[in-house]
Design an enzyme around this catalytic site. Structure first.
Site, PDB file in Angstrom:
ATOM      1  N   GLU A  12     -15.355 -10.686  27.437  1.00  0.00           N
ATOM      2  CA  GLU A  12     -14.550 -11.051  28.604  1.00  0.00           C
ATOM      3  C   GLU A  12     -13.169 -11.461  28.132  1.00  0.00           C
ATOM      4  O   GLU A  12     -12.920 -11.640  26.931  1.00  0.00           O
ATOM      5  CB  GLU A  12     -15.242 -12.149  29.421  1.00  0.00           C
ATOM      6  CG  GLU A  12     -16.478 -11.609  30.139  1.00  0.00           C
ATOM      7  CD  GLU A  12     -17.136 -12.591  31.081  1.00  0.00           C
ATOM      8  OE1 GLU A  12     -16.493 -13.565  31.513  1.00  0.00           O
ATOM      9  OE2 GLU A  12     -18.328 -12.373  31.383  1.00  0.00           O
TER      10      GLU A  12
ATOM     11  N   HIS B 279      -9.419 -16.459  40.346  1.00  0.00           N
ATOM     12  CA  HIS B 279     -10.005 -15.292  39.672  1.00  0.00           C
ATOM     13  C   HIS B 279      -9.192 -14.064  40.060  1.00  0.00           C
ATOM     14  O   HIS B 279      -8.860 -13.876  41.227  1.00  0.00           O
ATOM     15  CB  HIS B 279     -11.470 -15.120  40.079  1.00  0.00           C
ATOM     16  CG  HIS B 279     -12.220 -14.217  39.148  1.00  0.00           C
ATOM     17  ND1 HIS B 279     -12.053 -12.845  39.163  1.00  0.00           N
ATOM     18  CD2 HIS B 279     -13.104 -14.486  38.161  1.00  0.00           C
ATOM     19  CE1 HIS B 279     -12.830 -12.322  38.219  1.00  0.00           C
ATOM     20  NE2 HIS B 279     -13.477 -13.300  37.600  1.00  0.00           N
TER      21      HIS B 279
ATOM     22  N   ARG C 182      -7.093 -15.501  32.070  1.00  0.00           N
ATOM     23  CA  ARG C 182      -7.281 -15.321  33.514  1.00  0.00           C
ATOM     24  C   ARG C 182      -6.061 -15.727  34.332  1.00  0.00           C
ATOM     25  O   ARG C 182      -5.733 -15.092  35.335  1.00  0.00           O
ATOM     26  CB  ARG C 182      -8.500 -16.152  33.926  1.00  0.00           C
ATOM     27  CG  ARG C 182      -9.043 -15.809  35.259  1.00  0.00           C
ATOM     28  CD  ARG C 182     -10.353 -16.504  35.485  1.00  0.00           C
ATOM     29  NE  ARG C 182     -11.471 -15.815  34.861  1.00  0.00           N
ATOM     30  CZ  ARG C 182     -12.720 -16.259  34.876  1.00  0.00           C
ATOM     31  NH1 ARG C 182     -12.996 -17.401  35.461  1.00  0.00           N
ATOM     32  NH2 ARG C 182     -13.690 -15.579  34.312  1.00  0.00           N
TER      33      ARG C 182
ATOM     34  N   HIS D 235     -11.139 -19.928  42.469  1.00  0.00           N
ATOM     35  CA  HIS D 235     -12.425 -19.711  41.789  1.00  0.00           C
ATOM     36  C   HIS D 235     -12.995 -20.979  41.173  1.00  0.00           C
ATOM     37  O   HIS D 235     -14.189 -21.222  41.252  1.00  0.00           O
ATOM     38  CB  HIS D 235     -12.211 -18.651  40.716  1.00  0.00           C
ATOM     39  CG  HIS D 235     -13.444 -18.239  39.970  1.00  0.00           C
ATOM     40  ND1 HIS D 235     -14.556 -17.721  40.607  1.00  0.00           N
ATOM     41  CD2 HIS D 235     -13.741 -18.258  38.635  1.00  0.00           C
ATOM     42  CE1 HIS D 235     -15.489 -17.445  39.700  1.00  0.00           C
ATOM     43  NE2 HIS D 235     -15.023 -17.777  38.505  1.00  0.00           N
TER      44      HIS D 235
ATOM     45  N   ARG E  15      -9.376 -22.296  32.245  1.00  0.00           N
ATOM     46  CA  ARG E  15     -10.696 -22.160  31.630  1.00  0.00           C
ATOM     47  C   ARG E  15     -10.902 -20.756  31.064  1.00  0.00           C
ATOM     48  O   ARG E  15     -10.580 -19.753  31.703  1.00  0.00           O
ATOM     49  CB  ARG E  15     -11.783 -22.442  32.676  1.00  0.00           C
ATOM     50  CG  ARG E  15     -13.186 -22.244  32.171  1.00  0.00           C
ATOM     51  CD  ARG E  15     -14.222 -22.693  33.174  1.00  0.00           C
ATOM     52  NE  ARG E  15     -14.185 -21.931  34.394  1.00  0.00           N
ATOM     53  CZ  ARG E  15     -14.745 -20.729  34.547  1.00  0.00           C
ATOM     54  NH1 ARG E  15     -15.368 -20.137  33.529  1.00  0.00           N
ATOM     55  NH2 ARG E  15     -14.693 -20.109  35.702  1.00  0.00           N
TER      56      ARG E  15
HETATM   57  C1  SIN Z   1     -16.724 -13.630  36.096  1.00  0.00           C
HETATM   58  O1  SIN Z   1     -17.844 -13.138  35.991  1.00  0.00           O
HETATM   59  O2  SIN Z   1     -15.673 -13.001  36.022  1.00  0.00           O
HETATM   60  C2  SIN Z   1     -16.619 -15.094  36.330  1.00  0.00           C
HETATM   61  C3  SIN Z   1     -17.109 -15.804  35.160  1.00  0.00           C
HETATM   62  C4  SIN Z   1     -16.401 -17.110  35.036  1.00  0.00           C
HETATM   63  O3  SIN Z   1     -15.894 -17.630  36.015  1.00  0.00           O
HETATM   64  O4  SIN Z   1     -16.320 -17.606  33.916  1.00  0.00           O
END
Ligand code: SIN
Length: 547
Positions: free
Chosen positions: A110, A225, A269, A334, A369
């Site tokens: 990620e 998000h 993010r 988010h 985060r």
């Molecule tokens: C996601 O699956 O993109 C969200 C995961 C997160 O908020 O860390």
């Protein structure tokens, strides 16, 4: 025997309850059904240094970098070193994390992670799998569970020690006394017009802590998000989809995120969400598009439903075919990085009060985060708080209340805190608050907008209505928290991480720990002293029935 009340039933609350239950009596209360927690909706997974080519130090470096210089290295060290043990504990509690074709633990990449280290379950249903396993463990544990019990306030004695909770259960106010209270009430996505969070995310624990006088910090750091379906109800499209190779394109079909950061779609993010919002402004508000048509070795039609079954169903339900067409996405609120200030064991500034999970500010997230660190933080610090309460209670200088006893409840009239509405204020509604927060205290902020928001928020007084349904209390909590978030955003005059000021876009400030972010009249539910009790002969509070 020590009695602990845990408020909230996501991963943080249940983990804390299970740990505390090893050495004391525990009651877990939650405002809705047990599984109506943000945890259930988590998709991406749990980030932890579980693999040989990875290390807690590398995970810590990524977490600190994403946090834009404001994460607390000691808290990050705890998170990343203890994370693997908590994942193993989840597996022992029955969470079947996905395996790859060779039978090894599968792992995803990620954004802003230097290693693929995100473990997941049922593809993109990680939160649901964890929640159900934890609920099964809770049901087998002897922890008393009370569902549909709404937290009205903390019970606080004259020495500011927290000794229980005031609840609204089936329309009745009630008191549950305890030696310690662990808040695990989650975040407050419902502050915003567009959010990935479920309806229960109304910041009830943070609001109760504010009213009780607990220190909070970092409330200006709200994470948006980047990719939420822009058709129908907001629905999260996990960052893991970009981790599998999906791209983001604009109206011209151009991958514009490399203009914002060399990591493009896999930048942190806050960077990605902001760049998408800016691009949407340039294209008259039209959403950008997530192109997943080439993931899965170019067999997206087979790969997407297998790897992302939940998202695949949501996409299909909206009449979209993401294996063959890019899908419209937009940012949405988010996660709240800030919250009730805690130490490394979940202890807050009030004796007897602990906070874990999203309602807590442990310091691990700083200004932004890192993806998939939230379930991890909840598990690590939930366990730590659950382990700490009994030794803390034994060592504490304050008197331990070992069984529900006599209380005299003096809840200050909510109307006493009313502020007169500003002349130009529109009537309060949750939707109006959510609009103000989205427009003025959202992805991009400036002094003028924040002042406008503060004026609107100050003018509103929820309790002028006759206020006493759960929804009314939620509204009151949202209003209190909105004021606190707007005040914190106003106080931080430069941009850092998720807090982006268009009037001061670049500079980074040092990190103040704020006392309660918005000075509000403190309202307490006060224990009667022994003297008062004998004078007034207060009745025993009714016992709450376990579900
Ligand atoms: C996601 O699956 O993109 C969200 C995961 C997160 O908020 O860390």
């Amino acid at each position: 025997m020590t009695h602990v009340v845990v408020v909230g039933s996501g991963i943080a609350g249940i983990t804390a309850a299970l740990h505390a239950a090893a050495s004391c009596e525990v009651t877990l209360v939650t405002k809705a059904a047990l599984d109506a927690a943000n945890t259930t909706f988590a998709q991406g997974g749990v980030a932890a240094a579980l693999f040989e080519d990875d290390s807690p130090a590398a995970h810590a470096r990524d977490t600190l970098a994403a946090g834009a210089g404001l994460a607390d290295p000691a808290a990050v060290d705890v998170l990343t070193r203890e994370g693997p043990e908590r994942v193993r504990e989840l597996r022992l509690r029955g969470v079947a994390f996905d395996r790859d074709a060779a039978g090894d633990l599968a792992r995803g990449l990620e954004a802003a992670h230097s290693h693929p280290r995100v473990v997941h379950a049922d593809g993109d249903a990680t939160g649901r799998v964890i929640e159900h396993a934890l609920i099964a463990a809770l049901r087998a544990s002897g922890v008393r569970v009370i569902e549909h019990a709404f937290l009205l306030d903390l019970v606080v004695d004259d020495a500011a020690r927290v000794g229980g909770v005031a609840l609204l259960v089936a329309g009745r106010r009630d008191i549950l006394l305890a030696d310690a209270v662990i808040l695990a009430t989650g975040g407050a996505g419902q502050l915003y017009a567009h959010t990935t969070n479920p309806a229960v995310a109304t910041g009830d624990g943070i609001a109760a802590a504010l009213r009780a006088g607990a220190a909070v910090s970092d409330l200006e750091f709200v994470q948006f998000h980047p990719t939420v379906l822009a058709v129908g109800e907001p629905f999260l499209v996990s960052e893991a989809v970009r981790g599998e190779g999906a791209t983001i394109i604009d109206d011209d079909g151009r991958r514009f995120l490399f203009d914002a950061h060399p990591d493009g779609e896999l930048a942190a993010r806050d960077v990605v969400a902001r760049a998408i919002a800016q691009r949407m402004t340039r294209q008259n508000g039209r959403p950008v598009r997530l192109d997943a048509t080439r993931v899965g070795a170019s067999d997206a039609a087979a790969f997407l439903p297998r790897r992302f079954p939940t998202i695949d169903a949501a996409v299909g339900a909206r009449g979209l075919d993401w294996a063959h067409q890019p899908i419209p996405v937009t940012p949405a609120a988010h996660y709240l990085m800030g919250g009730i200030t805690t130490d490394l064991h979940g202890r807050t500034s009030l004796p007897g009060l602990y906070a874990v999970g999203e309602c807590a500010r442990t310091g691990v997230h700083g200004a932004n985060r890192l993806a998939s660190n939230s379930l991890l933080e909840a598990a690590v610090f939930g366990a730590r708080a659950g382990d700490a309460v009994v030794p803390d209670a034994a060592a504490a200088a304050w008197p331990v209340i070992s069984a529900p006893g006599v209380a005299d409840v003096a809840i200050t009239d909510r109307a006493a805190a009313a502020q007169s509405p500003a002349a130009d204020a529109v009537p309060f509604s949750r939707a109006a608050l959510q609009r103000v927060m989205w427009e003025q205290v959202g992805l991009a902020r400036d002094a003028v907008g924040l002042a406008r928001a503060a004026q609107a928020l100050t003018g509103w007084a929820v309790h002028e209505r006759t206020a006493h349904t759960v929804a009314d209390h939620e509204d009151e909590n949202l209003l209190l928290l909105a004021r606190a978030v707007a005040a914190a955003a106003t106080a931080r005059t430069s941009s850092v991480g998720a807090h982006f000021r268009t009037d001061a876009p670049a500079a980074i400030t040092t990190h103040p720990i704020l006392a309660p972010a918005a000075p509000e009249p403190v309202r307490r539910v006060v224990f009667a002293s022994d003297r008062m009790r004998s004078e007034h002969g207060s009745p025993l509070p009714a016992r709450l029935e376990a579900s």
